[in-house]
Design a protein around this motif. Sequence first.
Motif, mmCIF file in Angstrom:
data_model
loop_
_atom_site.group_PDB
_atom_site.id
_atom_site.type_symbol
_atom_site.label_atom_id
_atom_site.label_comp_id
_atom_site.label_asym_id
_atom_site.label_seq_id
_atom_site.Cartn_x
_atom_site.Cartn_y
_atom_site.Cartn_z
ATOM 1 N N ALA A 131 0.753 -1.046 0.001
ATOM 2 C CA ALA A 131 -0.005 0.081 0.148
ATOM 3 C C ALA A 131 0.807 1.144 -0.126
ATOM 4 N N LEU A 132 1.899 1.225 0.871
ATOM 5 C CA LEU A 132 2.746 2.493 0.904
ATOM 6 C C LEU A 132 3.451 2.681 -0.145
ATOM 7 N N SER A 133 3.881 1.615 -1.201
ATOM 8 C CA SER A 133 4.530 1.803 -2.534
ATOM 9 C C SER A 133 3.626 2.195 -3.379
ATOM 10 N N TYR A 134 2.220 1.972 -3.245
ATOM 11 C CA TYR A 134 1.123 2.691 -4.221
ATOM 12 C C TYR A 134 1.145 4.206 -3.645
ATOM 13 N N LEU A 135 1.013 4.332 -2.679
ATOM 14 C CA LEU A 135 0.785 5.744 -1.851
ATOM 15 C C LEU A 135 2.102 6.649 -2.484
ATOM 16 N N LYS A 136 3.239 6.194 -2.464
ATOM 17 C CA LYS A 136 4.502 6.808 -2.861
ATOM 18 C C LYS A 136 4.261 7.306 -4.370
ATOM 19 N N THR A 137 3.663 6.348 -5.334
ATOM 20 C CA THR A 137 3.686 6.624 -6.585
ATOM 21 C C THR A 137 2.235 7.275 -7.126
ATOM 22 N N GLU A 138 1.516 7.737 -5.841
ATOM 23 C CA GLU A 138 0.167 8.079 -6.045
ATOM 24 C C GLU A 138 -0.719 7.441 -6.943
ATOM 25 N N GLU A 139 -0.681 6.086 -6.700
ATOM 26 C CA GLU A 139 -1.729 5.100 -6.973
ATOM 27 C C GLU A 139 -2.823 4.900 -6.067
ATOM 28 N N PHE A 140 -3.543 5.662 -5.816
ATOM 29 C CA PHE A 140 -4.303 5.948 -4.645
ATOM 30 C C PHE A 140 -5.394 4.809 -4.501
ATOM 31 N N ALA A 141 -5.991 4.169 -5.517
ATOM 32 C CA ALA A 141 -7.012 3.183 -5.811
ATOM 33 C C ALA A 141 -6.254 1.937 -5.281
ATOM 34 N N GLN A 142 -4.918 1.550 -5.838
ATOM 35 C CA GLN A 142 -4.353 0.338 -5.382
ATOM 36 C C GLN A 142 -4.045 0.353 -3.958
ATOM 37 N N ALA A 143 -3.640 1.531 -3.443
ATOM 38 C CA ALA A 143 -3.013 1.849 -2.199
ATOM 39 C C ALA A 143 -4.284 1.178 -1.213
ATOM 40 N N LYS A 144 -5.380 1.945 -1.460
ATOM 41 C CA LYS A 144 -6.678 1.545 -0.798
ATOM 42 C C LYS A 144 -6.817 -0.180 -1.023
ATOM 43 N N ALA A 145 -6.777 -0.600 -2.024
ATOM 44 C CA ALA A 145 -7.035 -2.080 -1.940
ATOM 45 C C ALA A 145 -6.151 -3.032 -1.275
ATOM 46 N N GLU A 146 -4.810 -2.480 -1.187
ATOM 47 C CA GLU A 146 -3.916 -3.350 -0.376
ATOM 48 C C GLU A 146 -4.308 -3.161 1.085
ATOM 49 N N LEU A 147 -4.622 -1.814 1.637
ATOM 50 C CA LEU A 147 -4.933 -1.695 2.893
ATOM 51 C C LEU A 147 -5.957 -2.461 3.231
ATOM 52 N N GLN A 148 -7.029 -2.689 2.421
ATOM 53 C CA GLN A 148 -8.173 -3.346 2.832
ATOM 54 C C GLN A 148 -7.784 -4.972 3.056
#
Length: 243
Positions: free
Chosen positions: A206-223
């Motif tokens: 999730a943090l890796s996607y947050l860093k690249t501003e891919e927020f939908a993927q970040a949310k999916a991993e957090l869930q």
Amino acid sequence: MEEKDYKLLDQYLQDELPDDQKAAFRQRIKEEEPLAEELKLRQQMHTYLRTKAQQPDLEAAMKNLGGTYFSPAEKATKIVPIARRRLYVGLGIAAAIALVLLVWNPFGSGNLYKAYAQHPPLALVEKGDALALAQQAEVAYGEKDYKTAYDLLNELTDLSSENVQLQLALGISALETGRTTKARQLFEKLAEGNSALRNYGCWYLALSYLKTEEFAQAKAELQKLDDSDPALYDKAAQLLEEL
């Protein structure tokens, strides 16, 4: 270790085992080295998350600026009309907030990543020829010299490919040095496994996607995180709210 052992570890750490089962489990810890190592690793992660609480950057910045704009020291005896004083105070507050937002943009993804990318400590246990290499890797990682840490941990991976803490540290070092694809490969392996760091695999994906501003993927991993690690689960829930 079997799946039921991981559940027992979670129950033991959360003090949910009855006294008789707790005693039996403690006896197993003394006799079974893999179980004892897994418990030690989980305890390290729980301790890290509990003690890592820090004041938000915005609060610290406002406190520092408040000392500048609202100093209690007496500077002069000049009488200023109330209306004008209110105007000066209002302008001071506005200037303080503007400066904070300029330096610390709470809506920027980079600052959001930095706020949550508080990496766990690295404590490798290696024997023989790998001992000196492990110590060098720990020092570099602890000093946030991720470029050096990445190179050293890469060498150690060849010697200890099943060390999940090493894999996590290598992934973090890869992420911090711009090797995003490599980092995600390592985090995905952890997320798909059954070790104590499964949740950390999801968290760092999730943090890796947050860093690249891919927020939908970040949310999916957090869930995908479960509540077996309550402190990390709470952090994930907090980040989800901010996203």
